[in-house]
Design a protein around this motif. Structure first.
Motif, short mmCIF file in Angstrom:
data_model
loop_
_atom_site.label_atom_id
_atom_site.label_comp_id
_atom_site.label_asym_id
_atom_site.label_seq_id
_atom_site.Cartn_x
_atom_site.Cartn_y
_atom_site.Cartn_z
N TRP A 96 9.63 4.13 -0.80
CA TRP A 96 8.79 3.93 0.39
C TRP A 96 7.31 4.12 0.08
O TRP A 96 6.46 3.40 0.60
CB TRP A 96 9.20 4.86 1.53
N ASP A 97 7.00 5.09 -0.79
CA ASP A 97 5.60 5.38 -1.08
C ASP A 97 4.92 4.18 -1.74
O ASP A 97 3.81 3.79 -1.36
CB ASP A 97 5.57 6.63 -1.98
N GLY A 98 5.62 3.58 -2.71
CA GLY A 98 5.07 2.39 -3.33
C GLY A 98 4.92 1.26 -2.32
O GLY A 98 3.93 0.53 -2.33
N ASN A 99 5.89 1.14 -1.43
CA ASN A 99 5.83 0.08 -0.42
C ASN A 99 4.60 0.24 0.48
O ASN A 99 3.92 -0.71 0.82
CB ASN A 99 7.08 0.10 0.44
N GLU A 100 4.34 1.50 0.85
CA GLU A 100 3.22 1.74 1.77
C GLU A 100 1.88 1.53 1.08
O GLU A 100 0.86 1.28 1.73
CB GLU A 100 3.33 3.16 2.35
N THR A 101 1.87 1.64 -0.27
CA THR A 101 0.62 1.47 -0.99
C THR A 101 0.04 0.07 -0.80
O THR A 101 -1.17 -0.12 -0.86
CB THR A 101 0.82 1.78 -2.48
N TRP A 102 0.92 -0.92 -0.52
CA TRP A 102 0.41 -2.27 -0.25
C TRP A 102 -0.48 -2.29 0.99
O TRP A 102 -1.35 -3.15 1.12
CB TRP A 102 1.55 -3.27 -0.12
N LEU A 103 -0.24 -1.36 1.91
CA LEU A 103 -1.10 -1.28 3.09
C LEU A 103 -2.49 -0.78 2.71
O LEU A 103 -3.50 -1.23 3.25
CB LEU A 103 -0.47 -0.33 4.12
N VAL A 104 -2.53 0.15 1.75
CA VAL A 104 -3.83 0.62 1.27
C VAL A 104 -4.54 -0.51 0.56
O VAL A 104 -5.76 -0.66 0.66
CB VAL A 104 -3.66 1.84 0.33
N LEU A 105 -3.76 -1.33 -0.17
CA LEU A 105 -4.38 -2.49 -0.82
C LEU A 105 -4.94 -3.45 0.23
O LEU A 105 -6.03 -3.99 0.06
CB LEU A 105 -3.38 -3.21 -1.72
N GLY A 106 -4.19 -3.64 1.32
CA GLY A 106 -4.68 -4.50 2.40
C GLY A 106 -6.01 -3.99 2.95
O GLY A 106 -6.98 -4.74 3.06
#
Lengths: 472, 334
Positions: free
Chosen positions: B54-64
């Motif tokens: 999940w943590d890696g998945n949420e990192t895409w939001l930080v990239l956004g």
């Protein structure tokens, strides 16, 4: 409740609150990630169960803390846009890519390997698991590199131009990344994170030594932490001094405010104001307790170099002294207290009673949270000292804020305060609860048999040891 | 100049957002389905299917967010204040969702509370994202270089519709993810959830698709004009194919196909949005080129992105590979 405040004050308070809450977690996890990598390496090297147990013990604490760091960090990546949109538009072309690199080179790395580090030892094998653990540690350092570069650029901007839209345009990325204050700030912060972790680890070790003096795990924790205190604290004090000289060269008004010098000293011979009550409105230091000449020695390492006071700067370009005069002093006091504990522990170690000195252990428990205090005070000093600018000397804080209404910012601020105190309050409670559990020295005492004296366990001696993902 | 740097970056940001929607979509979907699972044991099993990733998945939001800040600072500076309450709600929702992974295992007395937090946080974050999508499609009022609308512009019937659509969509992603990752009773329950969710999602997509062209003349022209409508027509055709795959996958009890088909439906719908938006980044008036940072910023980060994004994708894939297969109760990650 917030009727008397302008949107900008609320936005500033919101940023200060969310970033202060956030920094607590990375200040701990940067050091803890490296500590875990060391523990895991020691386990692989010596195959002594106690290191694996210590790894598992701190791994759980790391997981809880890291989770809080992640969620509070995501908030930060949106704060710039929600509350400081003009800053984002103007400084985004320079600051944005630095943060972009932080996400690409650090956040993904940490997140990608965290799962393997926490849950994957048996799935990927010891070697890959060690690699994942080391990668997470390296990721936290990459993250520190980029975010401190971005912050330092706001303090000492370099390598930029300004276009017709008023945006900062990058001209020389090398000069931007390695801006004048960056190397100092990076070293100072990474050492601060290591020390913060060391004192937490030391306090936990000391706490358990007080209750169960025979605990090997506690003794190892405490011993490792006190080596860190002894070796790293002097380096940190030296780095802090160098950082101060750098600030004097680039942000003299900040130094004047930190030291509470409202008046300039054209002939040098600056006293050190130990204590006093800075009065920014009257522009004077009340009840000052001073040591003659020491200010010059510390700040310029020379008695006769002239020093600018706050009066050397126009009134609307001065940072306020009242807060940072004190936060700076607290940080320095913590630093010297850390050095003191390190020396005390070294003396006890030399006399052979490092693990049997209750007063030393009590002092170490007391010093446990002081790393966080020093980190927060240090950041308040450098950030408030940058005022009234967001990009020092170039973009004012008042010109950086988003076009928001006070009610909107006040509502979100209250929501952040309630949620953060609630969630992170419980999180801290859970971390403390984990820390209060005694670390185990062995994988499973019934299966291994009688106590071994050397502590070196052949792997074959514990064939059934369930190394990770054991139920806690 | 079609292939200037800002378009490459628009593509990369779009890719980042899509990656976030797909990856955190099934995480949030698990959260949404939480109260409908049988008992605590099953809820924790469902949580364990996503705990390592999940943590890696949420990192895409930080990239956004971070990526927008870096390469389209003007869009970031306009969209964030415009969607202010939604962004704050989403962040606070994600706080509760994120800490729950660890907190539920750290307390006996408040375990139920953090489970509710996991569900509520997922729900709030999803609804906020869905509303943000609707508000963006509707368009954002800009004057000069700043947001010029009101505090409540984002709250409209259309944004409520998109929020519900995303809610159902994420829930479907979550259900099909559970079909992929669980077995036995949980698997059967997930299959039972998936069919009505699939129907509801299709109805919602249809409603959003029918409403969208009438929000702006540009959208109408894009979808029903000549000859652009001819090219755009490929979107509904692909969508129909994906829906057929989803339905037959569910019907035959296939483990992986329903999830992949749902992913395909998301990708195609996302492409449909792209068709409506282009060449704007923030409808109705801020274009990709206008919002872009100076070339020096775009180039500098592009070098890193070109090298690092494939590396990120590689180790993300590796992590999924490590944790592949059905998750069992005995795998307890805590």
């Amino acid at each position: 409740m917030f009727n008397d405040f302008a949107a900008i004050d609320l936005a500033r308070f919101q940023f200060a609150f969310t970033v202060s809450a956030h920094i607590i977690f990375p200040a701990f996890t940067i050091g803890l990630a490296s500590f875990l990598a060391v523990l895991n390496a020691l386990w692989l090297w010596w195959r002594d169960d106690v290191y694996l147990r210590l790894f598992d013990y701190w791994k759980t604490i790391f997981a809880v803390t890291f989770g809080m760091g992640v969620v509070s960090g995501i908030v930060m990546s949106y704060q710039f846009g929600t509350n400081w949109s003009v800053f984002s538009d103007r400084a985004g072309p320079v600051i944005g890519p630095l943060m972009g690199y932080e996400v690409l080179s650090a956040f993904f790395l940490e997140a990608g390997f965290l799962g393997i580090m926490l849950f994957g030892r048996q799935r990927v094998g010891e070697k890959l698991h060690m690699a994942a653990t080391a990668i997470v540690a390296v990721g936290t350092l990459f993250s520190a590199f980029w975010i401190l570069s971005a912050n330092s650029w706001m303090q000492t901007p370099a390598g930029y131009g300004i276009n017709e839209l008023g945006q900062f345009v990058p001209e020389n990325w090398w000069a931007i990344i390695f801006n004048p204050s960056f190397p100092y700030r990076l070293v100072h912060m990474v050492l601060a994170a290591y020390l913060t972790t060391a004192f937490v680890v030391g306090a936990v070790g000391a706490w358990h030594l007080l209750r169960t003096p025979e605990s090997r795990g506690a003794a190892i924790m405490f011993s490792m932490a006190m080596w860190m205190a002894l070796i790293v604290t002097p380096i940190q004090i030296f780095a802090g001094d160098a950082h101060g000289l750098n600030t004097l060269a680039h942000q003299p008004a900040k130094i004047a405010a930190i030291e509470g010098h409202y008046e300039s000293y054209p002939e040098g011979r600056v006293p050190l104001i130990l204590f006093g009550l800075p009065d920014d409105d009257a522009g004077e230091m009340r009840y000052a307790v001073e040591i003659p000449l020491l200010g010059s020695l510390i700040l310029t390492h020379d008695l006769n170099t002239p020093m600018q006071g706050l009066d050397a700067f126009p009134e609307d370009e001065r940072p306020k002294s009242a807060l940072i005069f004190w936060t700076f002093r607290i940080m320095v006091a913590v630093g010297f207290a850390m050095l003191g504990l390190g020396l005390w522990a070294a003396f006890a170690r030399w006399r052979g009673h490092l693990t049997t000195s209750p007063w030393l252990h009590r002092a170490a428990v007391l010093m446990g949270p002081t790393g966080f205090l020093a980190v927060l005070c240090g950041w308040i000093t450098t950030e408030v000292g940058r005022q009234p600018y967001t990009v020092y000397g170039l973009l004012r804080t008042t010109d950086s804020v988003a076009p928001l209404q006070a009610e909107a910012v006040a509502t979100s601020l209250i929501a952040f305060i309630i949620v953060y105190f609630f969630v992170f309050g419980f999180g801290t409670l859970y971390v403390l609860r984990l820390m209060s559990k005694r670390p185990k020295d062995r994988v499973d005492i019934e299966e291994i048999g009688p106590t071994r004296s050397s502590g070196i366990t052949p792997v074959a001696a514990s064939p059934s040891a369930p190394h990770t993902t054991a139920k806690e | 100049m079609v292939f200037d740097l800002s378009f490459i970056w628009a593509g990369l940001i779009a890719f980042g957002v899509l990656a976030y929607v797909l990856l955190d979509g099934f995480d949030l979907g698990i959260g949404i389905l939480f109260p409908f699972l049988k008992d605590r044991q099953e809820r924790h099993l469902a949580m364990n299917t996503i705990a390592p990733v999940w943590d890696g998945n949420e990192t895409w939001l930080v990239l956004g967010g971070g990526g927008l800040f870096a390469v389209f600072p003007l869009a970031y500076a306009i969209v964030m204040p415009a969607l202010y309450p939604l962004i704050i709600a989403m962040l606070l929702g994600l706080v509760f969702r994120g800490v729950a992974f660890e907190f539920v295992h750290r307390t006996a007395r408040m375990q139920g509370f953090w489970e509710i937090g996991f569900w509520g946080g997922s729900l709030v974050a999803t609804l906020a994202q869905g509303m943000a999508l609707g508000a963006l499609v509707q368009g954002i009022t800009v004057e000069g270089r700043a947001y010029a609308g009101g505090n409540w512009d984002w709250f409209t019937p259309f944004s409520v519709l998109t929020a519900l659509a995303l809610l159902v969509g994420y829930a479907l992603l979550g259900a099909t993810w559970l079909i992929l990752k669980t077995e036995g009773e949980t698997l059967q329950r997930a299959q039972r959830f998936a069919r009505p969710l699939a129907l509801a999602f299709l109805v919602a997509i249809a409603a959003v698709s029918l409403a969208t062209p009438f929000l702006h003349p540009q959208y109408l022209e894009r979808w029903f004009g000549w000859p652009s409508g001819l090219y755009s027509a490929i979107v509904p055709v692909l969508l129909a194919l994906a829906v057929w795959q989803l339905w037959s996958g569910l019907f035959h009890g296939h483990p992986m196909r329903p999830f992949l088909a749902t992913v395909a439906i998301f990708v195609i719908s996302f492409a449909g949005l792209g068709v409506s938006f282009y060449p704007n980044l923030v409808p109705p008036s801020l274009t990709i080129v206008e919002a872009a940072a100076p070339d020096a910023s775009l180039k500098f980060l592009l070098v890193g992105a070109v090298v690092l994004i494939p590396v990120i994708l590689a180790y993300t894939a590796f992590s999924y590979w490590v944790f592949r297969g059905k998750v069992k109760h005995s795998d307890g990650y805590h």
